[in-house]
Design an enzyme around this catalytic site. Structure first.
Site: not given
Ligand code: IPE
Ligand code: IPE
Ligand code: MG
Length: 224
Positions: A12, A180, A57, A59, A178, A15, A29, A122
């Site tokens: 995570d 998620s 995910s 979501e 969390r 972004g 990314h 692996l």
């Molecule tokens: C969890 O990250 C999913 C991945 C890392 C693929 P999110 O950024 O989507 O999680 P929330 O929505 O903040 O909990």
């Molecule tokens: C996790 O990073 C990667 C994916 C969910 C694909 P995020 O894209 O959720 O990055 P933040 O949490 O918004 O910074």
């Molecule tokens: Mg995130």
């Protein structure tokens, strides 16, 4: 010292890293994918047999289309360019999740799984369109349909992680504490490490520190 078979990672923070350093989430990314490659190498060096990566995910479909499409195109290019190298390193790729992607990506995923199926160095489980709640509901439906006895042993067989041991370690980067909707059943006894760094800033040193710490934890599993 604790044996280490399986590391799971919620990658995570891409972004936020992108906005901070390159002014776009998608740049984050792209940078995150470079870290995936480094961590795969380090996982092999540590002789770990399973690495599960949360990449998308159930979501994450709520995100803007432009970002979702960019994520899929990154993955597509990664598979096209790197699957041969992964195969040479005897890596087995398995998708855990619901394969409902654009046709080209779906096919690429299936081909990549087939190509690397026999590999034993692996196993990388890529959690893609993965959601634990849907997984659990599907498992219940499966067990019910086949009139199987409801117990832990049978239930596990209907999860997407069938035949994969539970993670010993869960790492979540990005300063968010969390789960998620990730591996709710399978993480019941995992050692959890929440890391402040955003995923693109995570490195081998951070990874090895966690591994070292894990090895010395007293894992009780309810005993003393
Ligand atoms: C969890 O990250 C999913 C991945 C890392 C693929 P999110 O950024 O989507 O999680 P929330 O929505 O903040 O909990
Ligand atoms: C996790 O990073 C990667 C994916 C969910 C694909 P995020 O894209 O959720 O990055 P933040 O949490 O918004 O910074
Ligand atoms: Mg995130």
């Amino acid at each position: 010292m604790n044996p280490l078979n399986h590391v799971a990672i919620i990658m995570d923070g891409n972004g936020r890293w992108g906005i901070k350093h390159k002014k776009s989430r998608n740049a984050g990314h792209k940078a995150g994918l470079k870290v995936v490659e480094k961590i795969i190498k380090e996982t092999i060096k540590n002789k770990i047999k399973y690495l599960t990566l949360y990449a998308f995910s159930t979501e994450n479909w709520k995100r803007p289309k432009k970002e979702v499409n960019y994520l899929f195109s990154l993955l597509e290019n990664f598979l096209i360019n790197k699957i041969e190298a992964l195969h040479k390193q005897k890596i087995k790729l398995k998708i855990i999740g619901f394969k409902k992607f654009p046709k080209k990506l779906n096919n690429l995923l299936i081909q990549s799984e087939k190509k690397t199926f026999q590999n034993k160095q692996l196993q990388i489980n890529l959690a893609l369109n993965y959601g634990s709640k849907t997984e659990i509901i599907n498992a219940i439906k499966g067990i019910y349909k086949n009139k199987n006895k409801i117990n832990e042993e049978n239930f596990k067989k209907y999860l997407l992680t069938k035949n994969i041991p539970d993670p010993d370690i869960l790492i979540r980067t990005g300063d968010t504490n969390r789960l998620s909707n990730f591996l709710l059943w399978q993480l019941a006894y995992s050692e959890i490490f929440f890391v402040k760094k955003l995923w693109p800033a995570f490195n081998e040193k951070d990874y090895n520190k966690i591994i070292k710490k894990y090895k010395n934890i007293k894992r009780n599993f309810g005993s003393i």
